[in-house]
Write an enzyme that holds these catalytic residues in place. Structure first.
Site, PDB file in Angstrom:
ATOM      1  N   LYS A  36       0.838  -1.206   0.000  1.00  0.00           N
ATOM      2  CA  LYS A  36       0.000   0.000   0.000  1.00  0.00           C
ATOM      3  C   LYS A  36       0.869   1.251   0.000  1.00  0.00           C
ATOM      4  O   LYS A  36       0.650   2.176  -0.774  1.00  0.00           O
ATOM      5  CB  LYS A  36      -0.910   0.020   1.236  1.00  0.00           C
ATOM      6  CG  LYS A  36      -1.554   1.361   1.470  1.00  0.00           C
ATOM      7  CD  LYS A  36      -2.260   1.443   2.803  1.00  0.00           C
ATOM      8  CE  LYS A  36      -1.444   1.901   3.963  1.00  0.00           C
ATOM      9  NZ  LYS A  36      -1.270   3.346   4.124  1.00  0.00           N
ATOM     10  N   CYS A  82      -3.743  13.679  13.030  1.00  0.00           N
ATOM     11  CA  CYS A  82      -4.544  12.466  13.101  1.00  0.00           C
ATOM     12  C   CYS A  82      -4.261  11.819  14.444  1.00  0.00           C
ATOM     13  O   CYS A  82      -3.483  12.342  15.233  1.00  0.00           O
ATOM     14  CB  CYS A  82      -4.257  11.522  11.939  1.00  0.00           C
ATOM     15  SG  CYS A  82      -2.696  10.686  12.079  1.00  0.00           S
ATOM     16  N   ARG A 106       1.446  15.283  12.712  1.00  0.00           N
ATOM     17  CA  ARG A 106       1.675  15.083  11.284  1.00  0.00           C
ATOM     18  C   ARG A 106       1.963  16.371  10.510  1.00  0.00           C
ATOM     19  O   ARG A 106       1.212  16.763   9.617  1.00  0.00           O
ATOM     20  CB  ARG A 106       0.484  14.356  10.624  1.00  0.00           C
ATOM     21  CG  ARG A 106      -0.049  13.167  11.356  1.00  0.00           C
ATOM     22  CD  ARG A 106       0.929  12.064  11.627  1.00  0.00           C
ATOM     23  NE  ARG A 106       1.586  11.496  10.484  1.00  0.00           N
ATOM     24  CZ  ARG A 106       1.161  10.437   9.792  1.00  0.00           C
ATOM     25  NH1 ARG A 106       0.061   9.855  10.145  1.00  0.00           N
ATOM     26  NH2 ARG A 106       1.857   9.958   8.785  1.00  0.00           N
TER      27      ARG A 106
HETATM   28  C1  UD1 Z   1       5.054   7.097   6.058  1.00  0.00           C
HETATM   29  C2  UD1 Z   1       4.110   5.939   6.013  1.00  0.00           C
HETATM   30  C3  UD1 Z   1       3.567   5.622   7.421  1.00  0.00           C
HETATM   31  C4  UD1 Z   1       4.737   5.410   8.389  1.00  0.00           C
HETATM   32  C5  UD1 Z   1       5.692   6.584   8.336  1.00  0.00           C
HETATM   33  C6  UD1 Z   1       6.953   6.368   9.160  1.00  0.00           C
HETATM   34  C7  UD1 Z   1       3.107   6.098   3.803  1.00  0.00           C
HETATM   35  C8  UD1 Z   1       1.890   6.355   3.004  1.00  0.00           C
HETATM   36  N1  UD1 Z   1       2.983   6.252   5.130  1.00  0.00           N
HETATM   37  O1  UD1 Z   1       4.298   8.231   6.490  1.00  0.00           O
HETATM   38  O2  UD1 Z   1       2.789   4.432   7.327  1.00  0.00           O
HETATM   39  O3  UD1 Z   1       4.234   5.263   9.699  1.00  0.00           O
HETATM   40  O4  UD1 Z   1       6.129   6.825   6.968  1.00  0.00           O
HETATM   41  O5  UD1 Z   1       7.622   5.249   8.719  1.00  0.00           O
HETATM   42  O6  UD1 Z   1       4.138   5.703   3.297  1.00  0.00           O
HETATM   43  N2  UD1 Z   1       7.694  14.852  10.007  1.00  0.00           N
HETATM   44  C9  UD1 Z   1       7.949  16.191  10.247  1.00  0.00           C
HETATM   45  N3  UD1 Z   1       7.744  17.089   9.231  1.00  0.00           N
HETATM   46  C10 UD1 Z   1       7.310  16.705   7.994  1.00  0.00           C
HETATM   47  C11 UD1 Z   1       7.052  15.338   7.758  1.00  0.00           C
HETATM   48  C12 UD1 Z   1       7.255  14.424   8.797  1.00  0.00           C
HETATM   49  O7  UD1 Z   1       8.343  16.574  11.347  1.00  0.00           O
HETATM   50  O8  UD1 Z   1       7.152  17.560   7.117  1.00  0.00           O
HETATM   51  C13 UD1 Z   1       7.906  13.873  11.110  1.00  0.00           C
HETATM   52  C14 UD1 Z   1       6.654  13.061  11.447  1.00  0.00           C
HETATM   53  O9  UD1 Z   1       5.824  13.733  12.355  1.00  0.00           O
HETATM   54  C15 UD1 Z   1       7.278  11.793  12.023  1.00  0.00           C
HETATM   55  C16 UD1 Z   1       8.548  11.614  11.194  1.00  0.00           C
HETATM   56  O10 UD1 Z   1       8.820  12.909  10.635  1.00  0.00           O
HETATM   57  O11 UD1 Z   1       7.634  12.000  13.370  1.00  0.00           O
HETATM   58  C17 UD1 Z   1       8.447  10.594  10.092  1.00  0.00           C
HETATM   59  O12 UD1 Z   1       7.257  10.832   9.340  1.00  0.00           O
HETATM   60  P1  UD1 Z   1       7.188  10.519   7.793  1.00  0.00           P
HETATM   61  O13 UD1 Z   1       8.294   9.588   7.405  1.00  0.00           O
HETATM   62  O14 UD1 Z   1       7.088  11.783   7.033  1.00  0.00           O
HETATM   63  O15 UD1 Z   1       5.798   9.767   7.669  1.00  0.00           O
HETATM   64  P2  UD1 Z   1       4.929   9.691   6.355  1.00  0.00           P
HETATM   65  O16 UD1 Z   1       5.842   9.744   5.181  1.00  0.00           O
HETATM   66  O17 UD1 Z   1       3.795  10.634   6.434  1.00  0.00           O
END
Ligand code: UD1
Length: 434
Positions: free
Chosen positions: A22, A116, A121
């Site tokens: 997914k 969420c 997020r």
């Molecule tokens: C993806 C996965 C999710 C998984 C996560 C971490 C998909 C669709 N989803 O989510 O299932 O749990 O990776 O492995 O692939 N962060 C920031 N700023 C940002 C973006 C992220 O601070 O702009 C932080 C987040 O809050 C979190 C960390 O970085 O603490 C990692 O998040 P991220 O890798 O971005 O998660 P997703 O890519 O959204």
């Protein structure tokens, strides 16, 4: 809002095939709009998240056809650069349209995703990346208005945030950079297999992406991309979930269509806890059965190749009935412990404090009505229910339908006693998904 009724205590056995990933499919589907030629993507799991993504693509003006796991997307000139809140709010991962829309249209309007249940997020790193390529970002009426009237220009960007690298942020920057002028170097890139799969897909379309899977990704911009045929990787989280189910209550379960390399952190932990995990030589099939003397364990979630945050809830269900004290600390999403309160309703002994769960194994769990709160938390409840004595009724099943293809059919094929009760309520429409 469907419910799952699980009659616990029936050991699993047999063989099932793992679906396509997914989390790899979502950015790959979004990337399909980078070309005006048709692309064909196989093994896209039929789950609500991929369906939301396809709906958004078709609302943007792409033509989308889906038949038995294969999706064909064609995005002629004239697709829209704006997605509405109504489309995007159902799935937080729709943020991964940002990169492709900016690459193709040099502008986009996307609703700012809210938080969420698993945390705040933020999207600051996504914006840092696109701004470094020359885009301007404004926020108005809950939307991000992003534009780069003179096109995007390659540069070096460090994508590290306070919680480490970002998966979808890395994906977005990679997708934005493929059609940018010059070379983009992404430092502190996420190394997840899903990032590598997206890079392979982009390269199959004619992009020049190097280094995916390492901390530095280099993208040499090209003039245009073309159509391609592509097959997504197996879903390592679905595979991990079934591996934990097999370690929890089975006479031995075989999973086909897995990738051993992607499963290392989960395999190592199950082995450390005394369970049997045996891969075939080609690494594409795995056999798992419970150990005779299971041991407690420790999890510290980390970016790949560390232990995945998306697999801590399921392992917590296993630890709940494993003798001794286990510890689960989530450094990526420290608030991701909603499943623990529900597991406690089933008799688990868990204390959650400051991003850490301390689990004292109990002899057995007992069935209870419980509520799913997010995708992986609901998977943990299903696993606990399989091992519990009596009947568990899991409501808000739409959370699990976001990411597990044919979960009830696969569990039934393995001998579990599960039944879906369909109800004509659209609860999923009202939930902010992650
Ligand atoms: C993806 C996965 C999710 C998984 C996560 C971490 C998909 C669709 N989803 O989510 O299932 O749990 O990776 O492995 O692939 N962060 C920031 N700023 C940002 C973006 C992220 O601070 O702009 C932080 C987040 O809050 C979190 C960390 O970085 O603490 C990692 O998040 P991220 O890798 O971005 O998660 P997703 O890519 O959204």
């Amino acid at each position: 809002m469907d419910k799952l009724i699980v009659e616990g205590g029936y050991p699993l056995s047999g063989t099932i095939a793992i679906s396509g990933s997914k989390n790899a499919s979502l950015p790959i589907l979004a990337a399909s709009i980078l070309t005006d030629e048709p692309v064909r993507i196989s093994r896209v799991p039929d789950v609500s998240d991929t369906n939301y993504m396809l709906q958004i693509l078709s609302q943007l003006g792409a033509s989308v056809e889906r038949s038995s796991g294969t999706v064909r997307v064609a995005s002629p000139d004239g697709i829209s650069s704006s997605a509405s809140y109504d489309q995007v709010r159902k799935m937080r991962a729709s943020i991964c349209l940002l990169g492709p829309l900016m690459a193709r249209m040099h502008r986009c309007t996307l609703p700012l995703p809210g938080g969420c249940l698993i945390g705040d997020r933020p999207v600051d790193l996504h914006l840092r990346g696109i701004q470094a390529l020359g885009a301007r970002v404004r926020v108005k009426g809950g939307n991000m208005l992003i534009e780069a009237p003179n096109g995007l220009v390659g540069t070096t960007v460090d994508m590290r945030g306070d919680s480490g690298p970002t998966v979808l942020g890395t994906d977005n920057l990679m997708m934005a950079a493929v059609l940018a002028r010059g070379t983009t170097v992404i430092e502190s890139a996420a190394r997840e297999p899903e990032v590598v799969d997206l890079a392979n897909f982009l390269n199959a379309m004619g992009a020049r992406v190097e280094g995916a899977g390492s901390r530095t990704i280099t993208v040499h911009g090209v003039e245009r991309l073309h159509g391609c045929d592509y097959t997504v990787i197996p879903d390592r989280i679905e595979a991990g979930t079934f591996m934990v189910a097999a370690a929890l209550i089975s006479k031995g379960v075989t999973l086909t269509r897995v990738c051993r390399e992607h499963m290392k952190a989960i395999t190592d932990l199950l082995l450390e806890c005394g369970h049997t995990v045996e891969f075939t030589e080609d690494g594409e099939t795995v056999f798992v059965k419970p150990g005779e003397h299971p041991k407690s364990g420790k999890i510290l979630t980390n970016p790949y190749p560390g232990y995945p945050t998306d697999m801590q809830a399921q392992m917590t269900a296993l630890f709940a009935v494993t003798p001794g004290i286990s510890v689960v600390k989530d450094t990526i999403f420290p608030q991701r412990f909603m499943h623990c309160a529900e597991l406690k309703r089933m008799g688990a002994n868990i204390k959650v404090d400051n991003g850490t769960a301390i689990i004292t194994g109990v002899e057995g769990l007992s069935g209870a009505p419980v509520m799913a709160s997010d995708l992986r938390a609901s998977a943990a409840l299903v696993l606990a229910a399989l091992a519990a004595e009596g009947t568990t009724e899991i409501s808000r099943l739409y959370h699990i339908d976001r990411g597990y293809e044919m979960l009830d059919e696969k569990l039934t094929a393995l001998g579990a006693h599960v039944k879906r009760i369909r109800e004509l309520d659209t609860g999923s429409e009202n939930s902010a998904a992650h």
